[in-house]
Design a protein around this motif. Structure first.
Motif, PDB file in Angstrom:
ATOM      1  N   GLU A  37       0.834  -1.203   0.000  1.00 50.66           N
ATOM      2  CA  GLU A  37       0.000   0.000   0.000  1.00 50.66           C
ATOM      3  C   GLU A  37       0.870   1.256   0.000  1.00 50.66           C
ATOM      4  O   GLU A  37       0.591   2.222  -0.730  1.00 50.66           O
ATOM      5  CB  GLU A  37      -0.921   0.021   1.231  1.00 50.66           C
ATOM      6  N   ALA A  38       1.931   1.244   0.821  1.00 50.79           N
ATOM      7  CA  ALA A  38       2.812   2.409   0.900  1.00 50.79           C
ATOM      8  C   ALA A  38       3.552   2.636  -0.422  1.00 50.79           C
ATOM      9  O   ALA A  38       3.683   3.769  -0.884  1.00 50.79           O
ATOM     10  CB  ALA A  38       3.801   2.231   2.043  1.00 50.79           C
ATOM     11  N   SER A  39       4.061   1.558  -1.030  1.00 51.38           N
ATOM     12  CA  SER A  39       4.778   1.719  -2.302  1.00 51.38           C
ATOM     13  C   SER A  39       3.829   2.194  -3.404  1.00 51.38           C
ATOM     14  O   SER A  39       4.211   3.010  -4.254  1.00 51.38           O
ATOM     15  CB  SER A  39       5.457   0.409  -2.705  1.00 51.38           C
ATOM     16  N   ASN A  40       2.575   1.722  -3.385  1.00 51.63           N
ATOM     17  CA  ASN A  40       1.594   2.197  -4.358  1.00 51.63           C
ATOM     18  C   ASN A  40       1.280   3.676  -4.136  1.00 51.63           C
ATOM     19  O   ASN A  40       1.152   4.452  -5.096  1.00 51.63           O
ATOM     20  CB  ASN A  40       0.311   1.377  -4.263  1.00 51.63           C
ATOM     21  N   PHE A  41       1.158   4.064  -2.876  1.00 52.99           N
ATOM     22  CA  PHE A  41       0.885   5.470  -2.551  1.00 52.99           C
ATOM     23  C   PHE A  41       2.032   6.353  -3.022  1.00 52.99           C
ATOM     24  O   PHE A  41       1.811   7.431  -3.588  1.00 52.99           O
ATOM     25  CB  PHE A  41       0.678   5.615  -1.040  1.00 52.99           C
ATOM     26  N   PHE A  42       3.257   5.887  -2.800  1.00 51.70           N
ATOM     27  CA  PHE A  42       4.421   6.648  -3.248  1.00 51.70           C
ATOM     28  C   PHE A  42       4.428   6.773  -4.774  1.00 51.70           C
ATOM     29  O   PHE A  42       4.682   7.852  -5.320  1.00 51.70           O
ATOM     30  CB  PHE A  42       5.711   5.976  -2.769  1.00 51.70           C
ATOM     31  N   ALA A  43       4.143   5.673  -5.457  1.00 47.27           N
ATOM     32  CA  ALA A  43       4.152   5.692  -6.923  1.00 47.27           C
ATOM     33  C   ALA A  43       3.093   6.640  -7.480  1.00 47.27           C
ATOM     34  O   ALA A  43       3.290   7.262  -8.527  1.00 47.27           O
ATOM     35  CB  ALA A  43       3.928   4.275  -7.457  1.00 47.27           C
ATOM     36  N   GLN A  44       1.976   6.772  -6.786  1.00 45.37           N
ATOM     37  CA  GLN A  44       0.904   7.652  -7.243  1.00 45.37           C
ATOM     38  C   GLN A  44       1.224   9.123  -7.016  1.00 45.37           C
ATOM     39  O   GLN A  44       0.729   9.984  -7.745  1.00 45.37           O
ATOM     40  CB  GLN A  44      -0.405   7.299  -6.529  1.00 45.37           C
ATOM     41  N   ASN A  45       2.026   9.422  -5.999  1.00 51.89           N
ATOM     42  CA  ASN A  45       2.262  10.817  -5.622  1.00 51.89           C
ATOM     43  C   ASN A  45       3.651  11.329  -5.996  1.00 51.89           C
ATOM     44  O   ASN A  45       3.909  12.526  -5.865  1.00 51.89           O
ATOM     45  CB  ASN A  45       2.051  10.982  -4.111  1.00 51.89           C
ATOM     46  N   ALA A  46       4.537  10.449  -6.444  1.00 47.34           N
ATOM     47  CA  ALA A  46       5.893  10.865  -6.819  1.00 47.34           C
ATOM     48  C   ALA A  46       6.125  10.565  -8.294  1.00 47.34           C
ATOM     49  O   ALA A  46       5.459   9.713  -8.883  1.00 47.34           O
ATOM     50  CB  ALA A  46       6.927  10.148  -5.957  1.00 47.34           C
ATOM     51  N   ASP A  47       7.064  11.255  -8.867  1.00 48.04           N
ATOM     52  CA  ASP A  47       7.427  11.029 -10.270  1.00 48.04           C
ATOM     53  C   ASP A  47       8.465   9.908 -10.324  1.00 48.04           C
ATOM     54  O   ASP A  47       9.679  10.146 -10.314  1.00 48.04           O
ATOM     55  CB  ASP A  47       7.983  12.318 -10.874  1.00 48.04           C
ATOM     56  N   VAL A  48       7.974   8.689 -10.382  1.00 48.40           N
ATOM     57  CA  VAL A  48       8.843   7.508 -10.340  1.00 48.40           C
ATOM     58  C   VAL A  48       9.778   7.475 -11.545  1.00 48.40           C
ATOM     59  O   VAL A  48      10.966   7.131 -11.420  1.00 48.40           O
ATOM     60  CB  VAL A  48       7.988   6.227 -10.278  1.00 48.40           C
ATOM     61  N   GLU A  49       9.270   7.844 -12.697  1.00 46.83           N
ATOM     62  CA  GLU A  49      10.095   7.818 -13.901  1.00 46.83           C
ATOM     63  C   GLU A  49      11.278   8.775 -13.765  1.00 46.83           C
ATOM     64  O   GLU A  49      12.402   8.456 -14.140  1.00 46.83           O
ATOM     65  CB  GLU A  49       9.244   8.213 -15.120  1.00 46.83           C
ATOM     66  N   LYS A  50      11.027   9.955 -13.224  1.00 50.29           N
ATOM     67  CA  LYS A  50      12.086  10.945 -13.079  1.00 50.29           C
ATOM     68  C   LYS A  50      13.126  10.524 -12.032  1.00 50.29           C
ATOM     69  O   LYS A  50      14.320  10.751 -12.196  1.00 50.29           O
ATOM     70  CB  LYS A  50      11.475  12.291 -12.686  1.00 50.29           C
ATOM     71  N   ILE A  51      12.675   9.889 -10.970  1.00 53.91           N
ATOM     72  CA  ILE A  51      13.580   9.547  -9.869  1.00 53.91           C
ATOM     73  C   ILE A  51      14.389   8.290 -10.173  1.00 53.91           C
ATOM     74  O   ILE A  51      15.609   8.251  -9.965  1.00 53.91           O
ATOM     75  CB  ILE A  51      12.781   9.352  -8.563  1.00 53.91           C
ATOM     76  N   PHE A  52      13.739   7.259 -10.690  1.00 54.59           N
ATOM     77  CA  PHE A  52      14.385   5.951 -10.814  1.00 54.59           C
ATOM     78  C   PHE A  52      14.622   5.490 -12.250  1.00 54.59           C
ATOM     79  O   PHE A  52      15.293   4.484 -12.457  1.00 54.59           O
ATOM     80  CB  PHE A  52      13.538   4.879 -10.105  1.00 54.59           C
ATOM     81  N   SER A  53      14.080   6.215 -13.239  1.00 54.71           N
ATOM     82  CA  SER A  53      14.185   5.721 -14.614  1.00 54.71           C
ATOM     83  C   SER A  53      14.714   6.756 -15.591  1.00 54.71           C
ATOM     84  O   SER A  53      14.539   6.599 -16.799  1.00 54.71           O
ATOM     85  CB  SER A  53      12.807   5.229 -15.091  1.00 54.71           C
TER      86      SER A  53
END
Length: 317
Positions: free
Chosen positions: A76-92
């Motif tokens: 749940e926490a990782s999904n919440f983070f993915a929804q509210n953070a720019d995952v592509e910019k940070i990790f990809s």
């Protein structure tokens, strides 16, 4: 078989170590770390001392710290983070090397990848939670750490709101029950709503709906008894019942008022002990350590393989 027996073990082990060095240097990205320390002790938590060996060994950490750790490491926490953070910019982003980059179409889920970038530990002596986050630049590492603290705060806020809603519903039922001559009525069965799960989109919503249904059930049943004046047995003097009801009602109304305030008040469980900061340098990749480890493992495996082959040849002869 003879080819394997003629392999130069030392040179091949050195080759493997060199390949390991190339692998770490050119295919993985260095990471920056940001660390914060927070205290999640509630104000009402009682500190008790015990002389038993077991209590001393276990430490004095409260369950809040362990619940927070479990939540931050949950899907749940990782999904919440993915929804509210720019995952592509940070990790990809393009600056992240291939093997360090998160790939949405890869075999590793974001949850598993995210768990490798955070480290939640509990200091049993101080009852504090240590949050360490990794990213490929200092700003992102700091951002992830702050986002986890924000998620931790919301976790306790949500717990407090749900607890307040459940408590208020229960006290509303108590208020109506004591004013409907509860001493003289038959037990009331609360019907199970089998469609409640279908109406809910989350576990928290399910519990809130269940609490609201219970409150409405009490209002419907007890309020009807107040309006009809139902009083079948009259086992107790009415003036005594009224005095007790008045005192109990006053106390319950005060509790409902406090619960209403708690439902809109932010939780104060979290206190910052150490702020997360931007790291000046990236974490060491430990190239030398990994290369030595690869050399040792490959050397041992090659020696073992040669010994096994020679023993096999001797038995065949």
């Amino acid at each position: 078989m003879n080819l394997i027996l003629n392999i130069p073990i030392f040179k091949l082990s050195v080759l493997f170590s060199f390949l390991c060095y190339v692998f770490i240097t050119f295919l993985t990205s260095p990471v920056f770390k940001s660390t914060s320390i927070i205290d999640v002790s509630s104000e009402n938590e009682q500190i008790s001392t015990s002389s038993s060996f077991l209590d001393t060994f276990a430490g004095s950490s409260s369950k809040d710290a362990f619940q927070l750790k479990s939540y931050l490491e949950s899907k749940e926490a990782s999904n919440f983070f993915a929804q509210n953070a720019d995952v592509e910019k940070i990790f990809s982003n393009d600056e992240v090397k291939y093997l360090s980059r998160y790939r949405s179409n890869g075999s590793t889920s974001f949850h598993d990848y995210f768990l490798r970038k955070i480290d939640i530990t509990i200091d049993a002596d101080s009852n504090s939670v240590i949050i360490a986050t990794d990213a490929f630049n200092a700003s992102d590492a700091l951002y992830i750490n702050l986002e986890l603290i924000n998620m931790a705060s919301e976790f306790f806020n949500r717990k407090a709101r749900l607890s307040s809603i459940n408590s208020k519903a229960s006290k509303i039922c108590e208020l109506y029950s004591i004013n409907s001559n509860i001493l003289n009525i038959e037990p009331i069965e609360y019907d199970y709503d089998e469609k409640l799960v279908e109406k809910s989109e989350s576990a928290n919503e399910l519990l809130i709906l269940k609490s609201q249904n219970y409150r409405d059930f009490c209002l419907e049943n007890f309020n009807s008894r107040i309006n009809t004046g139902e009083d079948d047995l009259n086992l107790f003097p009415s003036f005594e019942i009224k005095n007790i009801n008045a005192g109990a009602s006053k106390q319950i109304l005060a509790d409902i008022y406090n619960d209403s305030l708690d439902s809109i008040t932010a939780s104060n469980n979290i206190q910052i002990i150490a702020e997360p900061v931007k790291s000046d340098n990236y974490e060491s990749l430990n190239r030398l350590v990994y290369c030595i480890l690869v050399f040792a493992v490959s050397f041992i495996l090659l020696v073992t393989l040669k010994v096994v082959i020679r023993l096999r040849n001797e038995f065949e002869v």
